[in-house]
Design an enzyme around this catalytic site. Sequence first.
Site, PDB file in Angstrom:
ATOM      1  N   LYS A 208      19.764  -2.560  -4.661  1.00  0.00           N
ATOM      2  CA  LYS A 208      19.639  -2.731  -6.104  1.00  0.00           C
ATOM      3  C   LYS A 208      21.022  -3.030  -6.691  1.00  0.00           C
ATOM      4  O   LYS A 208      21.989  -2.347  -6.397  1.00  0.00           O
ATOM      5  CB  LYS A 208      19.075  -1.459  -6.761  1.00  0.00           C
ATOM      6  CG  LYS A 208      17.610  -1.197  -6.424  1.00  0.00           C
ATOM      7  CD  LYS A 208      16.711  -2.239  -7.051  1.00  0.00           C
ATOM      8  CE  LYS A 208      15.237  -1.907  -6.814  1.00  0.00           C
ATOM      9  NZ  LYS A 208      14.352  -2.947  -7.366  1.00  0.00           N
TER      10      LYS A 208
ATOM     11  N   GLN B 191      -5.969  -4.525   4.031  1.00  0.00           N
ATOM     12  CA  GLN B 191      -4.903  -4.539   5.034  1.00  0.00           C
ATOM     13  C   GLN B 191      -5.437  -4.125   6.393  1.00  0.00           C
ATOM     14  O   GLN B 191      -5.032  -4.680   7.419  1.00  0.00           O
ATOM     15  CB  GLN B 191      -3.743  -3.630   4.617  1.00  0.00           C
ATOM     16  CG  GLN B 191      -2.566  -3.721   5.599  1.00  0.00           C
ATOM     17  CD  GLN B 191      -1.305  -3.050   5.085  1.00  0.00           C
ATOM     18  OE1 GLN B 191      -1.000  -3.101   3.912  1.00  0.00           O
ATOM     19  NE2 GLN B 191      -0.554  -2.427   5.986  1.00  0.00           N
TER      20      GLN B 191
ATOM     21  N   ASP C  82       6.584   3.255   4.169  1.00  0.00           N
ATOM     22  CA  ASP C  82       5.681   3.445   3.041  1.00  0.00           C
ATOM     23  C   ASP C  82       4.303   2.852   3.308  1.00  0.00           C
ATOM     24  O   ASP C  82       3.367   3.073   2.535  1.00  0.00           O
ATOM     25  CB  ASP C  82       6.275   2.836   1.766  1.00  0.00           C
ATOM     26  CG  ASP C  82       6.637   1.365   1.927  1.00  0.00           C
ATOM     27  OD1 ASP C  82       6.692   0.872   3.074  1.00  0.00           O
ATOM     28  OD2 ASP C  82       6.879   0.703   0.901  1.00  0.00           O
TER      29      ASP C  82
ATOM     30  N   HIS D 225      13.657  -9.955  -0.366  1.00  0.00           N
ATOM     31  CA  HIS D 225      14.902  -9.268  -0.724  1.00  0.00           C
ATOM     32  C   HIS D 225      15.388  -8.443   0.456  1.00  0.00           C
ATOM     33  O   HIS D 225      14.767  -8.453   1.530  1.00  0.00           O
ATOM     34  CB  HIS D 225      14.713  -8.408  -1.979  1.00  0.00           C
ATOM     35  CG  HIS D 225      13.566  -7.444  -1.904  1.00  0.00           C
ATOM     36  ND1 HIS D 225      13.570  -6.344  -1.070  1.00  0.00           N
ATOM     37  CD2 HIS D 225      12.365  -7.420  -2.554  1.00  0.00           C
ATOM     38  CE1 HIS D 225      12.436  -5.673  -1.208  1.00  0.00           C
ATOM     39  NE2 HIS D 225      11.689  -6.306  -2.094  1.00  0.00           N
TER      40      HIS D 225
ATOM     41  N   LYS E 200       4.365   2.747  -5.932  1.00  0.00           N
ATOM     42  CA  LYS E 200       4.377   2.270  -7.312  1.00  0.00           C
ATOM     43  C   LYS E 200       3.766   3.322  -8.240  1.00  0.00           C
ATOM     44  O   LYS E 200       2.751   3.937  -7.910  1.00  0.00           O
ATOM     45  CB  LYS E 200       3.578   0.959  -7.440  1.00  0.00           C
ATOM     46  CG  LYS E 200       4.150  -0.189  -6.623  1.00  0.00           C
ATOM     47  CD  LYS E 200       5.494  -0.628  -7.151  1.00  0.00           C
ATOM     48  CE  LYS E 200       6.115  -1.726  -6.309  1.00  0.00           C
ATOM     49  NZ  LYS E 200       7.458  -2.083  -6.753  1.00  0.00           N
TER      50      LYS E 200
END
Length: 405
Positions: free
Chosen positions: A230, A171, A192, A45, A82
């Site tokens: 969004k 990671q 982030d 996105h 999140k």
Amino acid sequence: MNVFDTLTERGYIKQTTHEEEIKELLEKEKVTFYIGFDPTADSLHVGHFIAIMFMSHMQKAGHRPIALVGGGTVMVGDPSGKTDMRKMMTKEEIDSNVNKIKGQLSRFIDFSDDKAILDNNANWLLGLNYVDFLRDVGVHFSVNRMLSAECFKQRLEKGLSFLEFNYMLMQGYDFLVLNQKYNCTMQLGGDDQWSNMIAGMELIRRKERKPAFAMTCTLLTNSEGKKMGKTEKGALWLDPEKTSPYDFYQYWRNIADADVEKCLSLLTFLPMDEVRRLSSLEGAEINQAKKVLAYEVTTLVHGEEKAKEAEGATEALFGAGKNLDNVPTVEIEKENLGDTLINVLTAAKIFPSKKECRRLIEQGGLKLNDEKIVDVEFLLTEENFKDGIAMIQKGKKKHFKIVVK
């Protein structure tokens, strides 16, 4: 100009681990760096697009990108940003998403002649022996320090699973493997990801006794600090099947005036002198800058032909043009005539639900052939079609052409 200066001038760089060393390295050497993309969906996105542009600027300056698709890490899920644990995905879903994302990345980055590398961390993560991994990698991680990381602190209040707690180790291990395989010395990513990136950099420095670096790019936010990208349908996807080129174009055409300069700087390759000139326009003239932005970004993502079609459709509706060929079109069956407009528009996917369509009618935000619809029981009939076409205006900016099959 050093690419570091270019990235700084355009507003990409948010944090660096060793600024002067990074700047000198990028000026004197060809650096291999990586950015990770977890396949949590079947498309990237617009939030990923800023990272792709970051990567592209680096490649244009002669450095070699590694686009790492997270087929392994996505099975754990990144807790960063999140409030709840991500939905667990099946291996089949992940594999399908990986293949689609690989195809998308190939449109933006040149992978020919070893100019860039495409890899998947499932290749080394899924076959790990867990005990060996803990002894080899886990020993270098402090739990106290991990818990102080922002990505974990936000989750501790609602509950952080042990599954997600492993994400930082994985990671960090990715960076180590890429360093060993490809001499990758730098990780780039969204701001982030800062804590995870630091973990990988420090792991390389401890285990390999070699320098490694991390550099984050700013997240795509508007002038109010909220994430951009969004829409009422959800994320602004790069896949034309999920977000049409027309809707994609319209999003950028209608951003706030205060966000024009940032978007032109981060999401186009226009020279900064031109960015500043366009951004300095005031009043109605700022719309010219938005047109340039929408065209440039849509061209990069969907190609010039689709950008021209979207531009033409917009001019047809808002300018002096009369050609409606490029306006988003939905087809309905003849037997749908006589049904309520709410039922027809919902079945045609113009609205996700009858409730939302009804609400817009009650708010006076729906027009049929330029006439405001006020009756929620309004029936769509053959009389509403002129030359076989009916035009729907949804809110201030969304237009659709309805034709009967």
